[in-house]
Design an enzyme around this catalytic site. Sequence first.
Site, PDB file in Angstrom:
ATOM      1  N   LYS A  52      23.912  22.867   1.023  1.00  0.00           N
ATOM      2  CA  LYS A  52      23.633  24.304   0.909  1.00  0.00           C
ATOM      3  C   LYS A  52      23.817  24.783  -0.539  1.00  0.00           C
ATOM      4  CE  LYS A  52      24.898  24.790   5.722  1.00  0.00           C
ATOM      5  NZ  LYS A  52      25.937  25.020   6.725  1.00  0.00           N
ATOM      6  N   GLN A  96      32.015  27.287   7.366  1.00  0.00           N
ATOM      7  CA  GLN A  96      31.486  26.042   7.931  1.00  0.00           C
ATOM      8  C   GLN A  96      32.279  25.619   9.170  1.00  0.00           C
ATOM      9  OE1 GLN A  96      28.653  24.328   6.754  1.00  0.00           O
ATOM     10  NE2 GLN A  96      28.916  23.217   8.669  1.00  0.00           N
ATOM     11  N   ASP A 119      24.668  33.185   8.792  1.00  0.00           N
ATOM     12  CA  ASP A 119      24.542  32.142   9.814  1.00  0.00           C
ATOM     13  C   ASP A 119      24.049  32.747  11.132  1.00  0.00           C
ATOM     14  OD1 ASP A 119      24.859  29.463   9.263  1.00  0.00           O
ATOM     15  OD2 ASP A 119      27.050  29.527   9.268  1.00  0.00           O
TER      16      ASP A 119
END
Length: 291
Positions: A52, A96, A119
Amino acid sequence: MTLLDGKKLAEEIKLEIKAEVDQMLASGKRAPHLAAVLVGQNPASKAYVSTKIKFCEDVGYGSTLITEDENVTEERLLSIIDDLNQNDAIDGYIVQLPLPRHIDEERINLAIRPEKDVDGFHPMNFGKMAQGMEAFLPATPYGILEMLRRYQIPTEGKHCVVLGRSNIVGGPMSILMSRKGYPGNCTVTLTHSKTRDIGGELRRADIIIAAIGIPGYVKADMIKEGAVVIDVGINRVQDASKKSGFGLTGDVDFAQIKDKCSFISPVPGGVGPMTVTALMLNTLKAAKKIH
Ligand code: NAP
């Protein structure tokens, strides 16, 4: 059979995003900025986060990586989230997953400001998505929609069977495929571990989206001729031919079904790169809203 080449699509979209960033900079705006919070040393999580960050560099986004020890307290994580929520230089951020067991993932997710939830996991974004409102779509389903759109795969009136009902993939995917519009307007069947006859359900599917985390689960005798197959699974399997001793494989038996389906996404190189790309599209959207 046509291969749904997520890697190639991701490269194309990367160029489009970069062009938008260049335009933003040329008009005196700052570049979008993504932050990532990484807890512990999970190799897969570290690899995802570095992919990312690398994507950010490639398209000209700013990025911030916050790493914390495996033993970080929940309070400390919440305070990091509070700072990110308030920091105007950061348009969006991710925490994450998975987090260590002593951390309540739900509490962390709820603390993320929905406007920065790139997200798309916060219930505010999930609820808006379910009602067809403007929202950050969860990255993997969003990436799959983009894949269907760019390969111009017809979805209206089709029967879509989704394998798996997680909050981040199967659940939202089933909602999105049944939404009004394109891609969507499907008749959707959502299957899971308590479904009685998965083979029977899959055999009636025009579009299969497999996200259960079992390597090679979907076999040739479970699909009908000409089905579109999207393989979300990422499973580590032993592979003596690889230096690392393992390889990645999907939830679909690719070798068995490749000649029976009309489209198929490979693993690796299918949905994975599209997920990262979708996260970057969400970040661009977050930045545009703030600007
Ligand atoms: P998850 O949270 O573990 O959910 C798995 C789902 O599969 C659950 O709904 C479960 O049913 C169902 N399931 C498990 N065993 C089953 C069986 N034998 N028959 C039918 N259903 C079964 O998984 P996830 O996070 O959605 O991830 C699924 C896979 O996608 C994993 O391989 C993951 O690594 C991969 N993934 C890939 C990406 C990407 O970017 N490509 C992104 C996210 C995830 P119950 O609900 O009944 O337990």
